[in-house]
Design a protein around this motif. Structure first.
Motif, PDB file in Angstrom:
ATOM      1  N   VAL A  12     -11.451  -6.407  -6.924  1.00 20.72           N
ATOM      2  CA  VAL A  12     -10.260  -5.658  -6.992  1.00 20.72           C
ATOM      3  C   VAL A  12      -9.111  -6.456  -7.423  1.00 20.72           C
ATOM      4  O   VAL A  12      -8.431  -5.942  -8.246  1.00 20.72           O
ATOM      5  N   TRP A  13      -8.917  -7.852  -7.144  1.00 21.42           N
ATOM      6  CA  TRP A  13      -7.960  -8.691  -7.734  1.00 21.42           C
ATOM      7  C   TRP A  13      -8.349  -8.543  -9.369  1.00 21.42           C
ATOM      8  O   TRP A  13      -7.063  -8.692 -10.021  1.00 21.42           O
ATOM      9  N   ALA A  14      -9.300  -8.989  -9.791  1.00 21.58           N
ATOM     10  CA  ALA A  14      -9.588  -9.078 -11.200  1.00 21.58           C
ATOM     11  C   ALA A  14      -9.283  -7.698 -11.905  1.00 21.58           C
ATOM     12  O   ALA A  14      -8.694  -7.967 -13.081  1.00 21.58           O
ATOM     13  N   LYS A  15      -9.638  -6.711 -11.378  1.00 15.18           N
ATOM     14  CA  LYS A  15      -9.172  -5.408 -11.858  1.00 15.18           C
ATOM     15  C   LYS A  15      -7.677  -5.112 -12.012  1.00 15.18           C
ATOM     16  O   LYS A  15      -7.190  -4.707 -13.025  1.00 15.18           O
ATOM     17  N   GLN A  16      -7.100  -5.522 -10.973  1.00 18.01           N
ATOM     18  CA  GLN A  16      -5.597  -5.263 -11.071  1.00 18.01           C
ATOM     19  C   GLN A  16      -4.870  -6.351 -12.473  1.00 18.01           C
ATOM     20  O   GLN A  16      -4.169  -6.148 -12.706  1.00 18.01           O
ATOM     21  N   ARG A  17      -5.700  -7.533 -12.522  1.00 21.75           N
ATOM     22  CA  ARG A  17      -5.099  -8.258 -13.496  1.00 21.75           C
ATOM     23  C   ARG A  17      -5.459  -7.807 -14.833  1.00 21.75           C
ATOM     24  O   ARG A  17      -4.703  -7.909 -15.952  1.00 21.75           O
ATOM     25  N   LEU A  18      -6.553  -7.025 -14.979  1.00 21.59           N
ATOM     26  CA  LEU A  18      -7.138  -6.661 -16.416  1.00 21.59           C
ATOM     27  C   LEU A  18      -6.064  -5.224 -16.513  1.00 21.59           C
ATOM     28  O   LEU A  18      -5.662  -5.067 -17.616  1.00 21.59           O
ATOM     29  N   ASP A  19      -5.671  -4.559 -15.429  1.00 20.04           N
ATOM     30  CA  ASP A  19      -4.714  -3.454 -15.792  1.00 20.04           C
ATOM     31  C   ASP A  19      -3.390  -3.862 -16.013  1.00 20.04           C
ATOM     32  O   ASP A  19      -2.611  -3.452 -17.038  1.00 20.04           O
ATOM     33  N   GLU A  20      -2.773  -4.876 -15.710  1.00 16.82           N
ATOM     34  CA  GLU A  20      -1.552  -5.696 -15.743  1.00 16.82           C
ATOM     35  C   GLU A  20      -1.539  -6.089 -17.343  1.00 16.82           C
ATOM     36  O   GLU A  20      -0.725  -5.916 -18.045  1.00 16.82           O
ATOM     37  N   LEU A  21      -2.601  -6.901 -17.614  1.00 15.33           N
ATOM     38  CA  LEU A  21      -2.825  -7.380 -18.957  1.00 15.33           C
ATOM     39  C   LEU A  21      -3.136  -6.327 -19.970  1.00 15.33           C
ATOM     40  O   LEU A  21      -2.341  -6.282 -21.067  1.00 15.33           O
ATOM     41  N   ALA A 117       3.443  -2.539 -13.964  1.00 14.07           N
ATOM     42  CA  ALA A 117       1.975  -2.699 -13.890  1.00 14.07           C
ATOM     43  C   ALA A 117       1.614  -3.376 -12.485  1.00 14.07           C
ATOM     44  O   ALA A 117       0.819  -3.149 -11.899  1.00 14.07           O
ATOM     45  N   GLN A 118       2.404  -4.445 -12.331  1.00 12.61           N
ATOM     46  CA  GLN A 118       2.237  -5.218 -11.174  1.00 12.61           C
ATOM     47  C   GLN A 118       2.749  -4.286  -9.931  1.00 12.61           C
ATOM     48  O   GLN A 118       1.901  -4.254  -8.649  1.00 12.61           O
ATOM     49  N   ARG A 119       3.765  -3.588  -9.861  1.00  9.60           N
ATOM     50  CA  ARG A 119       4.050  -2.536  -8.881  1.00  9.60           C
ATOM     51  C   ARG A 119       2.868  -1.677  -8.493  1.00  9.60           C
ATOM     52  O   ARG A 119       2.673  -1.424  -7.473  1.00  9.60           O
ATOM     53  N   GLN A 120       2.484  -1.102  -9.622  1.00  4.13           N
ATOM     54  CA  GLN A 120       1.523  -0.026  -9.576  1.00  4.13           C
ATOM     55  C   GLN A 120       0.215  -0.599  -8.903  1.00  4.13           C
ATOM     56  O   GLN A 120      -0.573   0.014  -8.113  1.00  4.13           O
ATOM     57  N   ALA A 121      -0.287  -1.886  -9.209  1.00  4.86           N
ATOM     58  CA  ALA A 121      -1.309  -2.703  -8.600  1.00  4.86           C
ATOM     59  C   ALA A 121      -1.026  -2.819  -7.090  1.00  4.86           C
ATOM     60  O   ALA A 121      -2.084  -2.508  -6.232  1.00  4.86           O
ATOM     61  N   TRP A 122       0.093  -3.117  -6.752  1.00  2.57           N
ATOM     62  CA  TRP A 122       0.400  -3.377  -5.408  1.00  2.57           C
ATOM     63  C   TRP A 122       0.431  -1.924  -4.692  1.00  2.57           C
ATOM     64  O   TRP A 122       0.110  -1.879  -3.369  1.00  2.57           O
ATOM     65  N   ASP A 123       1.030  -0.877  -5.316  1.00  2.00           N
ATOM     66  CA  ASP A 123       0.897   0.415  -4.704  1.00  2.00           C
ATOM     67  C   ASP A 123      -0.554   0.866  -4.404  1.00  2.00           C
ATOM     68  O   ASP A 123      -0.748   1.385  -3.353  1.00  2.00           O
ATOM     69  N   ASN A 124      -1.352   0.630  -5.153  1.00  4.54           N
ATOM     70  CA  ASN A 124      -2.983   1.103  -5.220  1.00  4.54           C
ATOM     71  C   ASN A 124      -3.446   0.303  -3.996  1.00  4.54           C
ATOM     72  O   ASN A 124      -4.261   1.039  -3.310  1.00  4.54           O
ATOM     73  N   SER A 125      -3.183  -1.178  -4.008  1.00  6.86           N
ATOM     74  CA  SER A 125      -3.593  -1.848  -2.972  1.00  6.86           C
ATOM     75  C   SER A 125      -3.162  -1.275  -1.571  1.00  6.86           C
ATOM     76  O   SER A 125      -4.046  -1.131  -0.508  1.00  6.86           O
ATOM     77  N   LEU A 126      -2.148  -1.098  -1.462  1.00  4.59           N
ATOM     78  CA  LEU A 126      -1.443  -0.784  -0.217  1.00  4.59           C
ATOM     79  C   LEU A 126      -2.041   0.796   0.136  1.00  4.59           C
ATOM     80  O   LEU A 126      -2.422   1.265   1.315  1.00  4.59           O
ATOM     81  N   LYS A 127      -2.323   1.665  -0.767  1.00  5.45           N
ATOM     82  CA  LYS A 127      -2.763   2.871  -0.655  1.00  5.45           C
ATOM     83  C   LYS A 127      -4.071   2.779  -0.031  1.00  5.45           C
ATOM     84  O   LYS A 127      -4.786   3.513   0.993  1.00  5.45           O
TER      85      LYS A 127
END
Length: 202
Positions: A12-21, A117-127
């Motif tokens: 999950v962490w790696a996917k968030q970083r890829l999306d951010e990148l 992108a970071q905010r979206q990743a955090w929102d997804n994690s929270l969901k």
């Protein structure tokens, strides 16, 4: 984080970083079209570094996913490798921002895209966490209702036998006590399951 959940959390962490990148590269490429001269050359070099890092990170991510069920090396080692590569991403990003010192609008747009992108990743994690919590609460509620029903049934049986036991011998009384103890044990096991389910959320 428990050892059992570590590979999943790393994925999950790696996917968030890829999306951010991905968002970062896309925004830099879009904004670079308006640049020229040495600033454009530095921006292009930064994009090339980011894309090389992206390819390396994707390879690590694919490897982690492929090996998640039977990792030969620990997820911690993979995350350390990912962390080390992420340092290169940050270095390239800082180089780009340095090159854009005179291009405030472009720099702002790139930083804003990364923050989004970071905010979206955090929102997804929270969901995901909320969904897991709701599922755990529903499961716990069902188990608790079942335990209460079993306990109520045992209490009714116990109440019905009370009259019989007054006239019966010690053997019947022991059977009633044993039945009540068993019902209580079932109740306690169910409560422990519920506590365990909630503990997984923390």
């Amino acid at each position: 984080m428990s050892e059992k959940s570590y590979p999943h959390e790393t994925i999950v962490w790696a996917k968030q970083r890829l999306d951010e990148l991905d968002a970062l590269i896309s925004e830099v490429e879009k904004r670079s079209k308006d640049l020229s001269g040495s600033v454009r050359a530095e921006a292009d070099a930064a994009v090339a570094r980011l894309e090389a890092s992206r390819a390396s990170l994707q390879q690590s991510y694919d490897e982690l996913r492929a090996e998640a069920k039977a990792l030969d090396r620990t997820a911690e080692d993979l995350q350390d490798a990912f962390d080390a590569q992420w340092v290169e991403v940050e270095t390239a990003f800082q180089s780009l921002l340095g090159a854009l010192a005179g291009q405030a609008e472009t720099a702002r747009g790139i930083v804003a895209a990364r923050v989004e992108a970071q905010r979206q990743a955090w929102d997804n994690s929270l969901k995901r966490l909320r969904d897991q919590a709701a599922e755990t609460v529903d499961t716990a509620r069902g188990e608790l209702d079942a335990a209460i029903n079993r306990l109520s049934e045992e209490a009714e049986r116990f109440q019905a036998r009370i009259g019989e036991v007054k006239d019966a011998g010690d053997t019947s009384w022991e059977a009633v006590k044993s039945g009540l103890a068993e019902a209580k044990a079932v109740h306690n096991r169910t409560i422990d399951k519920i506590k365990g389910a909630f503990a997984k959320l923390l």
